[in-house]
Design an enzyme around this catalytic site. Structure first.
Site, PDB file in Angstrom:
ATOM      1  N   ASP A   7       0.866  -1.162   0.000  1.00 40.52           N
ATOM      2  CA  ASP A   7       0.000   0.000   0.000  1.00 40.52           C
ATOM      3  C   ASP A   7       0.918   1.232   0.000  1.00 40.52           C
ATOM      4  O   ASP A   7       2.092   1.137   0.370  1.00 40.52           O
ATOM      5  CB  ASP A   7      -0.896  -0.022   1.232  1.00 40.52           C
ATOM      6  CG  ASP A   7      -1.797   1.189   1.315  1.00 40.52           C
ATOM      7  OD1 ASP A   7      -2.441   1.520   0.312  1.00 40.52           O
ATOM      8  OD2 ASP A   7      -1.842   1.812   2.397  1.00 40.52           O
ATOM      9  N   ASP A   9      -0.216   5.009   0.838  1.00 41.26           N
ATOM     10  CA  ASP A   9      -0.496   6.070   1.805  1.00 41.26           C
ATOM     11  C   ASP A   9      -0.476   5.549   3.235  1.00 41.26           C
ATOM     12  O   ASP A   9      -1.116   4.547   3.567  1.00 41.26           O
ATOM     13  CB  ASP A   9      -1.844   6.712   1.494  1.00 41.26           C
ATOM     14  CG  ASP A   9      -1.832   7.361   0.120  1.00 41.26           C
ATOM     15  OD1 ASP A   9      -0.893   8.127  -0.152  1.00 41.26           O
ATOM     16  OD2 ASP A   9      -2.739   7.080  -0.683  1.00 41.26           O
TER      17      ASP A   9
END
Length: 217
Positions: A7, A9
């Site tokens: 991922d 963020d």
């Protein structure tokens, strides 16, 4: 080869690039300050709570993209990268990526944030593969709509499955690093799920399942 999924963020980055882009536009005076900042915070809170309507958010967040040419956007993004994003990339995050690269793993970022914002960030990490939410482009300009399946929640699983169908990779021995409850569908699919500076729900799930919990801050 082993697939290492990240991922972006609040995982590889120590903040949320989508939220930071909105604040960047506010601080540049390119959107109406109070109204846009309030809406940007509202959607960010919805995301953190796991209840974001991704299409509603896209209509909001893609609007400034739709109002500018690709050349204007590219110039704004260069400034955004230099002033906002680079300081959010920690050495710890870089070392994690390099650890997987050194083992010959196939590297991919899989993120709900749109590809306009994320592609240059992923390139800065030297990660070759990106699955992101795609803004629809018409006549060479962004629109306020999502093109295809949003790369969000269960949509990350669907998008990755489609990608796997066209590659020689599999999920055997795969890794996925994430901070968010929104990524539980994909975390539950891989062989090596890792919670990174997780929200409360993901932390509780990770501890209950014996998943590693790490920090990249």
């Amino acid at each position: 080869m082993t697939l290492a999924l990240f991922d972006l963020d609040n995982t590889l980055l120590s903040s949320d690039s989508d939220y930071e882009w909105g604040q960047f536009l506010v601080n540049k005076g390119l959107v109406e300050r109070d109204q846009y900042a309030t809406a940007n915070q509202y959607f960010y809170d919805q995301y953190k709570q796991g209840v974001l309507d991704i299409h509603e958010f896209a209509a909001f967040s893609f609007k400034p993209l739709s109002e500018r040419s690709m050349a204007e956007l590219a110039e704004l993004h260069r400034e955004f990268m230099a002033s906002i994003i680079q300081p959010l990339i920690t050495n710890t995050a870089r070392h994690l990526v390099e650890k997987h690269r050194s083992q010959g793993h196939t590297l991919m970022v899989i993120t709900a944030t749109n590809s306009f914002i994320t592609r240059p960030i992923v390139e800065a990490f030297g990660i070759p593969h990106l699955l992101a939410t795609e803004p629809k482009i018409v006549d060479g300009r962004y629109t306020c709509e999502i093109d295809g399946i949003p790369c969000f929640q269960a949509g990350k699983v669907t998008r990755l499955q489609h990608w796997l169908e066209t590659s020689t990779e599999t999920l055997s021995s795969s890794y996925f690093y994430s901070d968010s409850r929104n990524d539980l569908p994909l975390l539950e699919m891989v062989d090596n799920p890792v919670a990174v500076d997780p929200d409360d729900m993901l932390k509780a799930t990770a501890l209950a399942n014996g998943w590693p919990v790490i920090s990249l801050r």
